[in-house]
Scaffold this motif. Structure first.
Motif, PDB file in Angstrom:
ATOM      1  N   LEU A 166       0.825  -1.199   0.000  1.00  0.00           N
ATOM      2  CA  LEU A 166       0.000   0.000   0.000  1.00  0.00           C
ATOM      3  C   LEU A 166       0.866   1.258   0.000  1.00  0.00           C
ATOM      4  CD1 LEU A 166      -2.938  -1.000   2.352  1.00  0.00           C
ATOM      5  CD2 LEU A 166      -2.916  -0.850  -0.125  1.00  0.00           C
ATOM      6  N   ARG A 167       2.038   1.174   0.596  1.00  0.00           N
ATOM      7  CA  ARG A 167       2.945   2.322   0.519  1.00  0.00           C
ATOM      8  C   ARG A 167       3.387   2.539  -0.928  1.00  0.00           C
ATOM      9  NH1 ARG A 167       8.243   2.207   4.111  1.00  0.00           N
ATOM     10  NH2 ARG A 167       8.577   0.351   2.839  1.00  0.00           N
ATOM     11  N   ASN A 168       3.610   1.451  -1.675  1.00  0.00           N
ATOM     12  CA  ASN A 168       3.987   1.592  -3.086  1.00  0.00           C
ATOM     13  C   ASN A 168       2.872   2.252  -3.888  1.00  0.00           C
ATOM     14  OD1 ASN A 168       6.459   0.379  -2.629  1.00  0.00           O
ATOM     15  ND2 ASN A 168       5.756  -1.663  -3.233  1.00  0.00           N
ATOM     16  N   LEU A 169       1.619   1.876  -3.589  1.00  0.00           N
ATOM     17  CA  LEU A 169       0.491   2.526  -4.253  1.00  0.00           C
ATOM     18  C   LEU A 169       0.491   4.023  -3.946  1.00  0.00           C
ATOM     19  CD1 LEU A 169      -2.460   0.015  -3.618  1.00  0.00           C
ATOM     20  CD2 LEU A 169      -1.372   0.507  -5.816  1.00  0.00           C
ATOM     21  N   SER A 170       0.718   4.363  -2.684  1.00  0.00           N
ATOM     22  CA  SER A 170       0.726   5.770  -2.285  1.00  0.00           C
ATOM     23  C   SER A 170       1.860   6.530  -2.959  1.00  0.00           C
ATOM     24  CB  SER A 170       0.852   5.881  -0.759  1.00  0.00           C
ATOM     25  OG  SER A 170      -0.232   5.258  -0.111  1.00  0.00           O
ATOM     26  N   ARG A 171       3.023   5.924  -3.003  1.00  0.00           N
ATOM     27  CA  ARG A 171       4.180   6.592  -3.599  1.00  0.00           C
ATOM     28  C   ARG A 171       3.910   6.914  -5.068  1.00  0.00           C
ATOM     29  NH1 ARG A 171       7.933   3.125  -2.216  1.00  0.00           N
ATOM     30  NH2 ARG A 171       8.696   4.304  -0.422  1.00  0.00           N
ATOM     31  N   THR A 172       3.373   5.949  -5.804  1.00  0.00           N
ATOM     32  CA  THR A 172       3.070   6.171  -7.218  1.00  0.00           C
ATOM     33  C   THR A 172       2.020   7.258  -7.391  1.00  0.00           C
ATOM     34  OG1 THR A 172       3.565   3.861  -7.736  1.00  0.00           O
ATOM     35  CG2 THR A 172       2.245   5.077  -9.340  1.00  0.00           C
ATOM     36  N   ALA A 173       0.974   7.217  -6.567  1.00  0.00           N
ATOM     37  CA  ALA A 173      -0.100   8.205  -6.682  1.00  0.00           C
ATOM     38  C   ALA A 173       0.405   9.614  -6.400  1.00  0.00           C
ATOM     39  CB  ALA A 173      -1.236   7.846  -5.721  1.00  0.00           C
ATOM     40  N   MET A 174       1.347   9.752  -5.458  1.00  0.00           N
ATOM     41  CA  MET A 174       1.899  11.068  -5.159  1.00  0.00           C
ATOM     42  C   MET A 174       2.779  11.569  -6.294  1.00  0.00           C
ATOM     43  SD  MET A 174       2.680  11.150  -1.048  1.00  0.00           S
ATOM     44  CE  MET A 174       3.551   9.583  -0.963  1.00  0.00           C
ATOM     45  N   VAL A 175       3.569  10.691  -6.876  1.00  0.00           N
ATOM     46  CA  VAL A 175       4.443  11.087  -7.989  1.00  0.00           C
ATOM     47  C   VAL A 175       3.614  11.591  -9.172  1.00  0.00           C
ATOM     48  CG1 VAL A 175       6.027  10.201  -9.747  1.00  0.00           C
ATOM     49  CG2 VAL A 175       6.364   9.593  -7.347  1.00  0.00           C
ATOM     50  N   VAL A 206      -2.289  13.723  -2.317  1.00  0.00           N
ATOM     51  CA  VAL A 206      -1.516  14.787  -1.687  1.00  0.00           C
ATOM     52  C   VAL A 206      -0.210  14.216  -1.149  1.00  0.00           C
ATOM     53  CG1 VAL A 206      -3.582  16.104  -1.093  1.00  0.00           C
ATOM     54  CG2 VAL A 206      -2.672  14.438   0.534  1.00  0.00           C
ATOM     55  N   ASN A 207       0.829  15.016  -1.188  1.00  0.00           N
ATOM     56  CA  ASN A 207       2.120  14.571  -0.683  1.00  0.00           C
ATOM     57  C   ASN A 207       2.029  14.292   0.809  1.00  0.00           C
ATOM     58  OD1 ASN A 207       3.636  14.626  -3.068  1.00  0.00           O
ATOM     59  ND2 ASN A 207       3.843  16.863  -2.931  1.00  0.00           N
ATOM     60  N   MET A 217      -1.746   7.610   6.194  1.00  0.00           N
ATOM     61  CA  MET A 217      -1.479   7.336   4.781  1.00  0.00           C
ATOM     62  C   MET A 217      -2.694   6.687   4.128  1.00  0.00           C
ATOM     63  SD  MET A 217       1.312   4.822   3.002  1.00  0.00           S
ATOM     64  CE  MET A 217       0.127   3.463   3.072  1.00  0.00           C
ATOM     65  N   LEU A 218      -3.328   5.741   4.832  1.00  0.00           N
ATOM     66  CA  LEU A 218      -4.522   5.093   4.296  1.00  0.00           C
ATOM     67  C   LEU A 218      -5.637   6.108   4.073  1.00  0.00           C
ATOM     68  CD1 LEU A 218      -4.733   1.757   6.352  1.00  0.00           C
ATOM     69  CD2 LEU A 218      -3.717   2.130   4.093  1.00  0.00           C
ATOM     70  N   ASP A 219      -5.765   7.061   4.993  1.00  0.00           N
ATOM     71  CA  ASP A 219      -6.800   8.084   4.866  1.00  0.00           C
ATOM     72  C   ASP A 219      -6.586   8.927   3.606  1.00  0.00           C
ATOM     73  OD1 ASP A 219      -7.909   7.199   7.223  1.00  0.00           O
ATOM     74  OD2 ASP A 219      -6.978   8.756   8.471  1.00  0.00           O
ATOM     75  N   GLN A 220      -5.329   9.144   3.238  1.00  0.00           N
ATOM     76  CA  GLN A 220      -5.022   9.905   2.023  1.00  0.00           C
ATOM     77  C   GLN A 220      -5.171   9.052   0.763  1.00  0.00           C
ATOM     78  OE1 GLN A 220      -4.464  13.126   2.105  1.00  0.00           O
ATOM     79  NE2 GLN A 220      -4.321  13.312   4.334  1.00  0.00           N
ATOM     80  N   LEU A 221      -5.014   7.752   0.924  1.00  0.00           N
ATOM     81  CA  LEU A 221      -5.047   6.846  -0.223  1.00  0.00           C
ATOM     82  C   LEU A 221      -6.472   6.522  -0.655  1.00  0.00           C
ATOM     83  CD1 LEU A 221      -3.360   5.055  -2.148  1.00  0.00           C
ATOM     84  CD2 LEU A 221      -3.415   3.260  -0.389  1.00  0.00           C
TER      85      LEU A 221
END
Length: 289
Positions: free
Chosen positions: A223-232, A237-238, A263-267
């Motif tokens: 899930l962190r990888n999903l977040s990282r890609t979405a932010m890039v 939001v960063n 992080m989940l709340d932002q994802l």
């Protein structure tokens, strides 16, 4: 598994169901009837018993009973015949019991059961679950009933439109991890279209359902990888990501890490956006022509 081993496993499962059912009944009963239905990963058990004074009751099934019934269906399934759709179970306080298995008739969820094991009330099993069960327990053609063939034929004719995404969102789902998310949303929506249940679905509800599946079945690092890609790409939001390994189940980390939960709340809103796009496109879908 050899035929002898399969027979022994089936017999052991039946005995366990008999014992668990009897243990689940109150004192001073005479006769009982239970109905078990399992389609794909959804199961239902409903029964009725008669006490010695003639009163009827419906004890709620235990988790052990669900497990025993699922195991029986599994051990009885064959590559040729698939799995039974439902079963009726009659038992008496003397210890005698009898099973009847349904391999051909379309199953229905029981809402009331007679003391003879007959369904006196039921609701329809959705087509999407029947199709999922067919994948889980395939049958050779001669063992596939006509009604199931009709369900398959109707589902093939269902057309679900793809969303017309702008460059940003198209770039997001080029990422292999986000492709999995998008495909999961597409599968859920396809099932809704098949079952004629699309009109009342809220995109946030749909997104949360898929999101919960991912939280319950992935490691936190995924899930962190999903977040990282979405932010890039700029659709999330960063957020300062932890440098911890996070190589543990997401649901466990969410319970003890406020950073991971943030992080989940932002994802989640990214899931909602994808679900909204797909639902908007699916509203232009058609049922079988």
């Amino acid at each position: 598994m050899s035929d002898i081993a399969a027979d022994e496993a089936e017999h052991a499962s039946e005995n366990r169901i008999g014992q668990l059912t009897s243990d689940n009944y109150p004192p001073q009963w005479s006769d009982g009837a239970e109905v078990f239905v399992e389609v794909a990963d959804v199961a239902a058990i409903l029964g009725t018993l008669v006490t010695e004074d003639g009163t009827r009751k419906s004890p709620p099934p235990t988790q052990d009973l669900y497990a025993a019934w699922r195991q029986l269906r599994e051990v009885m399934a064959t590559p040729e015949k698939g799995a039974c759709f439902s079963a009726h179970f009659l038992i008496s306080s003397s210890g005698r019991y009898r099973f009847e298995f349904n391999w051909e008739e379309r199953p229905a969820w029981p809402s009331s059961v007679g003391i003879d094991g007959s369904l006196t009330g039921c609701t329809e099993v959705p087509d999407s679950l029947l199709l999922a069960d067919r994948v889980k327990f395939p049958r050779e053609g001669e063992f596939e009933p006509d009604w199931l063939r009709d369900v398959v034929t109707a589902s093939v004719a269902v057309v679900v439109a793809e969303p017309d995404r702008d460059a940003t969102w198209a770039r997001l789902i080029e990422d292999p991890n986000w492709q999995i998310v998008d495909e999961a949303l597409a599968e859920e929506i396809h099932a809704l279209v098949i079952d004629d249940e699309l009109a009342d679905v809220d995109p946030t509800y749909l997104a949360q359902a898929v999101f919960s599946q991912f939280v319950g079945s992935t490691d936190a690092s995924q899930l962190r990888n999903l977040s990282r890609t979405a932010m890039v790409i700029g659709v999330m939001v960063n957020f300062p990501l932890s440098s911890d390994d996070w190589d543990e189940p997401s649901w466990e980390l969410a319970e003890r890490s406020s950073v991971f939960q943030q992080m989940l709340d932002q994802l989640l809103p990214v899931f909602v956006s994808l679900a909204t796009e797909r639902l908007d496109a699916a509203s232009r879908s058609s049922r079988p022509l």
